[in-house]
Design an enzyme around this catalytic site. Sequence first.
Site, PDB file in Angstrom:
ATOM      1  N   GLY A  46      -2.459 -21.782  13.785  1.00 35.71           N
ATOM      2  CA  GLY A  46      -2.517 -23.099  12.764  1.00 35.71           C
ATOM      3  C   GLY A  46      -1.646 -22.007  11.565  1.00 35.71           C
ATOM      4  O   GLY A  46      -2.237 -20.846  11.616  1.00 35.71           O
ATOM      5  N   GLN A  51       0.435 -19.998   3.235  1.00 38.63           N
ATOM      6  CA  GLN A  51       0.832 -19.046   4.213  1.00 38.63           C
ATOM      7  C   GLN A  51       2.556 -17.526   4.894  1.00 38.63           C
ATOM      8  O   GLN A  51       2.500 -17.548   4.873  1.00 38.63           O
ATOM      9  CB  GLN A  51       0.366 -18.630   4.762  1.00 38.63           C
ATOM     10  N   CYS A  93      -7.358 -15.432  10.329  1.00 39.61           N
ATOM     11  CA  CYS A  93      -6.610 -15.875  10.050  1.00 39.61           C
ATOM     12  C   CYS A  93      -5.189 -14.932   9.996  1.00 39.61           C
ATOM     13  O   CYS A  93      -5.756 -13.501   9.655  1.00 39.61           O
ATOM     14  CB  CYS A  93      -6.849 -15.890   8.762  1.00 39.61           C
ATOM     15  N   LEU A  94      -3.762 -15.727   9.382  1.00 36.30           N
ATOM     16  CA  LEU A  94      -3.394 -14.589  10.108  1.00 36.30           C
ATOM     17  C   LEU A  94      -2.347 -13.950   8.814  1.00 36.30           C
ATOM     18  O   LEU A  94      -1.921 -12.541   9.034  1.00 36.30           O
ATOM     19  CB  LEU A  94      -1.183 -15.313  10.479  1.00 36.30           C
ATOM     20  N   HIS A 135      -9.879 -25.525   8.284  1.00 36.58           N
ATOM     21  CA  HIS A 135      -9.271 -23.461   7.855  1.00 36.58           C
ATOM     22  C   HIS A 135      -7.911 -24.144   6.987  1.00 36.58           C
ATOM     23  O   HIS A 135      -7.932 -23.385   5.925  1.00 36.58           O
ATOM     24  CB  HIS A 135      -9.320 -22.782   9.256  1.00 36.58           C
ATOM     25  N   GLU A 136      -7.381 -24.709   8.227  1.00 36.88           N
ATOM     26  CA  GLU A 136      -5.945 -24.178   7.266  1.00 36.88           C
ATOM     27  C   GLU A 136      -5.699 -25.488   6.136  1.00 36.88           C
ATOM     28  O   GLU A 136      -4.697 -25.379   5.041  1.00 36.88           O
ATOM     29  CB  GLU A 136      -4.952 -25.564   8.687  1.00 36.88           C
ATOM     30  N   HIS A 139      -6.082 -23.351   3.119  1.00 33.76           N
ATOM     31  CA  HIS A 139      -5.450 -23.195   2.618  1.00 33.76           C
ATOM     32  C   HIS A 139      -4.587 -23.996   1.644  1.00 33.76           C
ATOM     33  O   HIS A 139      -4.274 -22.670   0.609  1.00 33.76           O
ATOM     34  CB  HIS A 139      -4.096 -22.457   3.644  1.00 33.76           C
TER      35      HIS A 139
END
Length: 177
Positions: A46, A51, A93-94, A135-136, A139
């Site tokens: 995701g 991000q 997480c990225l 999670h997304e 953000h």
Amino acid sequence: MALRNVVTEGDPILRKISRPVKEVNDHIKEIMEDMLETMRESNGVGIAGPQVGIMRRIFVAEPNPGAEEEMVYFMINPEIYETEGEIEDEEGCLSVPGYLGTVTRPEKIKMRALDLDGNMQEYEFEGFEARVMCHEYDHLDGILYTDKATGIRLRSEEPEEEEFEEDYEEDQQVPEE
């Protein structure tokens, strides 16, 4: 399509609240296709607008890459309107590369969002898929998983020694004859 730079922890953009998308147009579609390509290139499941430096309420998720029923979700102006249960699991997480932490999330969620054609869609997710969506979604409100996580550690680190010793002792038990 083009790869975009992934913004990492410490950049203030990750702490800002994203603005709604006013119109699903070619520009938004192009950004989301870029996000999908960037997410896949980074081995993520995701990625949200902030991000990649886009302060809009958008994210892309592919919670089961390689699965028989592989689904990519393009979420525009998403809203989680119902949650059920709780489940604790590890997340990464990225935007926080190399780390993991344990986070409690809803076990099931219901949400709605516009798709790439601008049509409102309703979704129900459970387990890992619900975790990815939550999670997304976080953000978009300037929240990182590290804000909710316990036991944050480097991916390469072993579990805490106490946990390891308990597992080891269980493995070493000799069955009674």
